[in-house]
Structure formats: C-alpha cells, structure tokens
Design an enzyme around this catalytic site. Structure first.
Site, mmCIF file in Angstrom:
data_model
loop_
_atom_site.group_PDB
_atom_site.id
_atom_site.type_symbol
_atom_site.label_atom_id
_atom_site.label_comp_id
_atom_site.label_asym_id
_atom_site.label_seq_id
_atom_site.Cartn_x
_atom_site.Cartn_y
_atom_site.Cartn_z
ATOM 1 N N SER A 55 0.808 -1.224 0.000
ATOM 2 C CA SER A 55 0.000 0.000 0.000
ATOM 3 C C SER A 55 0.841 1.274 0.000
ATOM 4 O O SER A 55 0.453 2.273 -0.606
ATOM 5 C CB SER A 55 -0.959 0.005 1.190
ATOM 6 O OG SER A 55 -0.247 -0.103 2.400
ATOM 7 N N CYS A 85 -6.726 -6.470 0.184
ATOM 8 C CA CYS A 85 -5.487 -6.398 0.965
ATOM 9 C C CYS A 85 -4.903 -4.979 0.927
ATOM 10 O O CYS A 85 -5.468 -4.091 1.546
ATOM 11 C CB CYS A 85 -4.511 -7.471 0.494
ATOM 12 S SG CYS A 85 -3.292 -7.868 1.745
ATOM 13 N N HIS A 180 -6.838 -12.296 -0.487
ATOM 14 C CA HIS A 180 -6.544 -12.293 -1.935
ATOM 15 C C HIS A 180 -7.426 -13.288 -2.687
ATOM 16 O O HIS A 180 -6.987 -14.410 -2.953
ATOM 17 C CB HIS A 180 -5.073 -12.673 -2.144
ATOM 18 C CG HIS A 180 -4.110 -11.609 -1.782
ATOM 19 N ND1 HIS A 180 -3.580 -10.734 -2.693
ATOM 20 C CD2 HIS A 180 -3.593 -11.273 -0.587
ATOM 21 C CE1 HIS A 180 -2.766 -9.895 -2.087
ATOM 22 N NE2 HIS A 180 -2.752 -10.200 -0.803
ATOM 23 N N GLU A 182 -8.078 -13.396 -5.668
ATOM 24 C CA GLU A 182 -7.626 -13.564 -7.059
ATOM 25 C C GLU A 182 -6.586 -14.667 -7.207
ATOM 26 O O GLU A 182 -6.196 -14.979 -8.312
ATOM 27 C CB GLU A 182 -7.059 -12.231 -7.591
ATOM 28 C CG GLU A 182 -5.708 -11.804 -7.050
ATOM 29 C CD GLU A 182 -5.727 -11.254 -5.623
ATOM 30 O OE1 GLU A 182 -6.792 -11.305 -4.972
ATOM 31 O OE2 GLU A 182 -4.677 -10.815 -5.142
HETATM 32 N N1 GLN Z 1 1.293 -5.508 3.888
HETATM 33 C C1 GLN Z 1 0.901 -4.923 2.657
HETATM 34 C C2 GLN Z 1 0.642 -3.424 2.803
HETATM 35 O O1 GLN Z 1 0.746 -2.855 3.809
HETATM 36 C C3 GLN Z 1 -0.344 -5.555 2.095
HETATM 37 C C4 GLN Z 1 -0.039 -6.950 1.670
HETATM 38 C C5 GLN Z 1 -0.846 -7.431 0.524
HETATM 39 O O2 GLN Z 1 -1.489 -6.657 -0.215
HETATM 40 N N2 GLN Z 1 -0.749 -8.708 0.306
HETATM 41 O O3 GLN Z 1 0.313 -2.791 1.840
#
Ligand code: GLN
Length: 208
Positions: A55, A85, A180, A182
């Site tokens: 992110s 996520c 996830h 997908e």
């Molecule tokens: N830990 C990731 C984040 O902070 C997210 C992990 C993921 O999208 N699989 O963006």
C-alpha cells in the site's frame, strides 16, 4: 461509463500488485477488465478494483501519477470500488502502522491496521463464512494482511476470521477485504462485486 448495452467494464488500478491475477478472474467472469493508470481512463469504467501489493508504494505511485484526487472524486461519486489487501488499506479512512507520510484514498469509514497478523504468521489460508456472497465457505488467502480494527456507522461487516477479527467490509458501493480472492481460483467474491457494478450501472440508466 461504458454504453448501457456494452459488456460491463471494470478497471484494475495498475501501478503495482496483483493486476494480472484480477484481470484473469474478470475475464473468467466474462467481464471486460482493463488496466487503469491515468485519470482519463476512469471515465470509461463501470467499476474499479484496487489490488493487493504494497500500500505504501501504491500510495506513492498513485500520487506521483496524479491519480489520488481523481480516484477520491470517483469514489465519492459512487463508482463501485473493490479493494483487496493493500487495496483495502488504500480505501480505509484511517490507517494504523502506516509508513511515514503514507496516505490513503478513503471511502470506507474504518480503521485498518497494516500487517496485523504479525511477522510470525506472514501468510495463511482459512475458510471464511461470508453469507452475503455465498452460503458455503470461501477459501481465503491472507498475505501480510491488514485487519479492520473498528468500523463507523454505515459500514457492514461481511466476514471475520475465526478469532473474531474483521476481514471484509462494505459501505455503499465500496467493498474491502483483507485477503486475496484472485489467487485461489474462487471467483465468488469477484462475482458479488460484478453484481454490484451491474446494479449501479442499471440505477444510473434509470436516472437518465
Ligand atoms: N502488507 C501490505 C501493505 O501494507 C499488504 C499486503 C498485501 O497486499 N498482500 O500494503
């Protein structure tokens, strides 16, 4: 927005993360999936997926490419958006354990915590009850996943892990999940989102 008789077109924010995987699921559902990176591309989609990934990186690129404000505008305008996520983190109004200077787009009145399952349990899979999507459990893959720590009024909790922590929420046309869908060949949550997109498109048609 695509024409009313044209197939539903769903964009996938394509700066970073699981873009191809989401496009493959959309394709399997007969939906026209397109990569989205530029503000003008937002005009031709009926819905948007913000994928998993990282992110803080997605936030940086989103701002660098001048997409943060246009994305906020379409979200507040009611475009159906589905964040998985890191995408859920991008859609949360408040992000805990964020990187310095990390911002989110918002849209979901929730507090989310990044990497909430700890480094010991980096990734795991669990069957989730998600009655709004299906009467049978959904296999969910969590990878350095966030958790929703609290929700505001108007947010519906759609799923929790067995210890009770919230991992799927919806507020109006905005859907966010910690895991996830997908990656494991189960397209039921995508199909739920596609229904939301179709309903939104029909409701816009009624207003014309
Ligand atoms: N830990 C990731 C984040 O902070 C997210 C992990 C993921 O999208 N699989 O963006």
């Amino acid at each position: 927005m695509a024409g009313n008789n044209s197939p539903v077109r769903i964009g996938v924010l394509a700066f970073q993360g699981d873009v191809r995987e989401h496009l493959a699921v959309l394709d399997s559902l007969g939906v026209d999936g397109v990569k989205v990176r530029r503000p003008d591309e937002l005009a031709s989609i009926d819905g948007l997926i913000i994928p998993g990934g990282e992110s803080s990186v997605m936030d940086k690129l989103t701002r660098l490419f001048g997409m943060a404000q246009p994305l906020k505008a379409v979200i507040s305008n009611g475009l159906p958006v589905f964040g998985t996520c890191a995408g859920l983190i991008m859609l949360s109004n408040t992000v805990l354990d964020a990187m310095d200077d990390q911002q989110s787009l918002g849209g979901l009145d929730v507090v989310v915590r990044r990497n909430a399952f700890g480094t010991q349990i980096d990734s795991f899979e669990v069957d989730l009850a998600m009655p709004v999507v299906s009467s049978s459990p959904i296999p969910a893959t969590f990878i350095r996943a966030p958790v929703v720590e609290s929700t505001g009024e108007g947010v519906t909790v759609l799923a929790r892990v067995p210890d009770g922590r919230i991992v799927a929420v919806q507020q109006g046309n905005v859907l966010g999940i910690s895991f996830h869908p997908e990656v494991n060949g189960d397209s039921r949550i995508h199909a739920y989102f596609v229904d939301l997109v179709r309903q939104h498109r029909l409701s816009k048609k009624d207003k014309i």
